[in-house]
Scaffold this motif. Structure first.
Motif, short mmCIF file in Angstrom:
data_model
loop_
_atom_site.label_atom_id
_atom_site.label_comp_id
_atom_site.label_asym_id
_atom_site.label_seq_id
_atom_site.Cartn_x
_atom_site.Cartn_y
_atom_site.Cartn_z
N LEU A 148 0.79 -1.15 0.00
CA LEU A 148 0.13 0.02 0.01
C LEU A 148 0.91 1.11 -0.07
CD1 LEU A 148 -2.57 -1.05 2.52
CD2 LEU A 148 -2.69 -1.34 0.02
N TRP A 149 0.34 2.26 -0.61
CA TRP A 149 1.15 3.35 -0.88
C TRP A 149 0.51 4.85 -0.39
CZ3 TRP A 149 6.55 3.39 -2.64
CH2 TRP A 149 7.09 4.43 -3.04
N VAL A 150 0.58 5.01 0.89
CA VAL A 150 -0.35 6.30 1.19
C VAL A 150 0.59 7.63 0.92
CG1 VAL A 150 -0.99 7.18 3.31
CG2 VAL A 150 -0.97 4.54 3.27
N GLU A 151 -0.20 8.37 0.32
CA GLU A 151 0.67 9.69 -0.35
C GLU A 151 -0.28 10.86 -0.11
OE1 GLU A 151 0.92 9.73 -4.38
OE2 GLU A 151 -0.61 8.20 -4.62
N THR A 152 0.38 11.91 -0.32
CA THR A 152 0.23 13.51 -0.09
C THR A 152 -0.72 13.45 0.99
OG1 THR A 152 -0.11 12.94 -2.60
CG2 THR A 152 -0.82 15.15 -1.92
N ILE A 153 -0.49 12.98 2.09
CA ILE A 153 -1.00 13.23 3.57
C ILE A 153 -0.69 14.38 4.02
CG2 ILE A 153 -1.44 12.32 5.78
CD1 ILE A 153 -2.90 10.77 3.36
N SER A 154 -1.36 15.40 4.70
CA SER A 154 -0.88 16.52 5.43
C SER A 154 -1.17 16.36 6.87
CB SER A 154 -2.00 17.78 4.87
OG SER A 154 -1.97 18.01 3.76
N ALA A 155 -2.15 15.61 7.58
CA ALA A 155 -2.12 15.52 8.92
C ALA A 155 -1.63 14.20 9.74
CB ALA A 155 -3.91 15.46 9.31
N ALA A 156 -0.99 14.44 10.70
CA ALA A 156 -0.26 13.18 11.50
C ALA A 156 -1.68 12.38 11.74
CB ALA A 156 0.29 13.63 12.60
N GLU A 157 -2.70 12.83 11.82
CA GLU A 157 -3.66 11.95 12.52
C GLU A 157 -4.16 11.01 11.35
OE1 GLU A 157 -3.43 15.32 15.30
OE2 GLU A 157 -3.50 15.30 13.11
N GLU A 158 -4.35 11.56 10.41
CA GLU A 158 -4.78 10.82 8.91
C GLU A 158 -3.67 9.65 8.73
OE1 GLU A 158 -7.49 11.86 5.02
OE2 GLU A 158 -6.04 13.09 5.66
N TYR A 159 -2.36 10.11 8.80
CA TYR A 159 -1.27 9.27 8.69
C TYR A 159 -1.51 7.88 9.55
CZ TYR A 159 3.58 8.11 7.13
OH TYR A 159 4.73 7.69 6.57
N LYS A 160 -1.56 8.42 10.83
CA LYS A 160 -1.81 7.26 11.82
C LYS A 160 -3.12 6.43 11.54
CE LYS A 160 -0.01 10.09 15.59
NZ LYS A 160 -0.70 10.60 17.04
N ALA A 161 -4.15 7.01 11.07
CA ALA A 161 -5.29 6.08 10.60
C ALA A 161 -5.03 5.06 9.39
CB ALA A 161 -6.30 7.21 10.15
N ALA A 162 -4.25 5.74 8.45
CA ALA A 162 -3.93 4.91 7.14
C ALA A 162 -2.97 3.64 7.75
CB ALA A 162 -3.13 5.83 6.27
N ALA A 163 -1.93 4.14 8.68
CA ALA A 163 -1.20 3.11 9.14
C ALA A 163 -1.92 1.82 9.73
CB ALA A 163 -0.14 3.52 10.15
N GLU A 164 -3.01 2.24 10.61
CA GLU A 164 -3.98 1.22 11.15
C GLU A 164 -4.61 0.39 10.18
OE1 GLU A 164 -7.52 0.81 14.61
OE2 GLU A 164 -6.01 2.78 14.64
#
Length: 336
Positions: A148-164
């Motif tokens: 999976l390639w999570v990209e163009t994220i701005s918020a740490a909270e959204e990054y954490k959600a994608a990791a989960e």
């Protein structure tokens, strides 16, 4: 080393990623406002051509046409019920092209931001963000994505959600943010803060870094921030092909293949392991990047002066890590 990307990184000093999705699809006839993800069903040959263009130019991995394939984005087109379909097709088409390449090519399932603001500033809760990302992740997994390639994220909270969500899908993942506001993301995250964040996650990414942003110079300055953190995790750099110019009703990027070749080698000399392009980066750019990476000898770690001499000046005086914070705002947009 159970996943293909980790195995490939173990064998190679650097990997070449792909270039733009949107820019290439607009050149194929995509209309402004039209969801590119619909083309996975409506124009599969064009999506195969998109993927094949990167592979034939020398890319070791390419991103699927699924950047806006989450329920929140698709709801804008009354198509939230198509999440599983468009993501699965994006990965299936990618798997088909990668398997025909005659060499190892990684299919990276692109997951972009939801487009919503995370609580408490906005209405998007952690649980809902995880649910949306997980739905997309499972479909990309079903279609055959390697990572999976999570990209163009701005918020740490959204990054954490994608990791989960990646953990729930039992998939390896990579994650990049877009540092487009005076060296920070739109939500104020710095390169140092992202480096610290990834090491605290229960399931850290295989690799992390930056994509999109302003221009190649700014992105390499951000990569210097990652390298300075001391993390040994592979760094990703996917910079735009120069600066966008609005001409005759269309956006054009002024970065030449030669400039992107210089950018690729500077990124390598900074210690970046996965090097690619974002908005405006076409197969011609990728071919020049691959040729330069293969033929130019490794040089010393570049300084800020070297970067500006080779690629042009920075868009701001700050790299985002001082106390001044962002001095301007840029709205989130689709990866190019």
């Amino acid at each position: 080393m159970s996943d293909p990307l980790t195995r490939l990184l173990a064998d190679r000093d650097w990997l070449l990623a792909d270039g733009a999705t949107g820019t290439n699809l607009f050149n194929m006839g995509l209309e402004a406002g039209e969801p590119p993800e619909f083309w996975n069903a409506d124009h599969p040959d064009r999506i195969r051509a998109l993927y094949r263009g990167a592979v034939e130019a020398g890319s070791d991995l390419f991103l699927t046409n699924s950047f806006g394939g989450n329920a929140s984005r698709l709801r804008l087109h009354n198509a939230q019920h198509r999440v599983a379909e468009v993501n699965r097709l994006a990965a299936e088409l990618g798997r088909e092209v990668a398997d025909a390449a005659g060499r190892t090519v990684i299919v990276a399932g692109s997951i972009g931001p939801t487009g919503d603001i995370m609580a408490p500033m906005g209405s998007l809760t952690h649980a809902l963000a995880v649910e949306m990302f997980h739905e997309q992740a499972e479909a990309l997994k079903a279609g055959g994505a390697d990572v999976l390639w999570v990209e163009t994220i701005s918020a740490a909270e959204e990054y954490k959600a994608a990791a989960e969500a990646a953990r729930l899908a039992d998939m390896p993942w990579c994650g990049t943010m877009s540092f487009d506001t005076a060296g920070r993301t739109m939500m104020g995250v710095t390169s140092a803060q992202l480096s610290a964040l990834v090491e605290k996650l229960p399931n850290p990414p295989v690799a992390y870094g930056a994509n999109c942003g302003v221009g190649a110079s700014d992105l390499l300055r951000t990569a210097m921030g990652f390298a300075a953190s001391g993390s040994e995790r592979p760094i990703i750099a996917k910079g735009n092909a120069g600066i966008p110019r609005f001409e005759a009703g269309h956006i054009h990027y002024d970065g030449t293949p030669d400039l992107m070749a210089d950018y690729a080698c500077l990124a390598r000399d900074l210690g970046v392991r996965i090097i690619g392009g974002c908005c405006g980066t076409m197969p011609a750019h990728l071919r020049a990047m691959r040729a330069a990476l293969e033929t130019r000898p490794r040089g010393p770690r570049p300084t800020l002066e070297t970067i500006t001499d080779r690629l042009g000046g920075f868009s701001s005086t700050s790299d985002g890590t001082d106390d001044g914070g962002p001095s301007r705002e840029r709205r989130g947009r689709r990866r190019g």
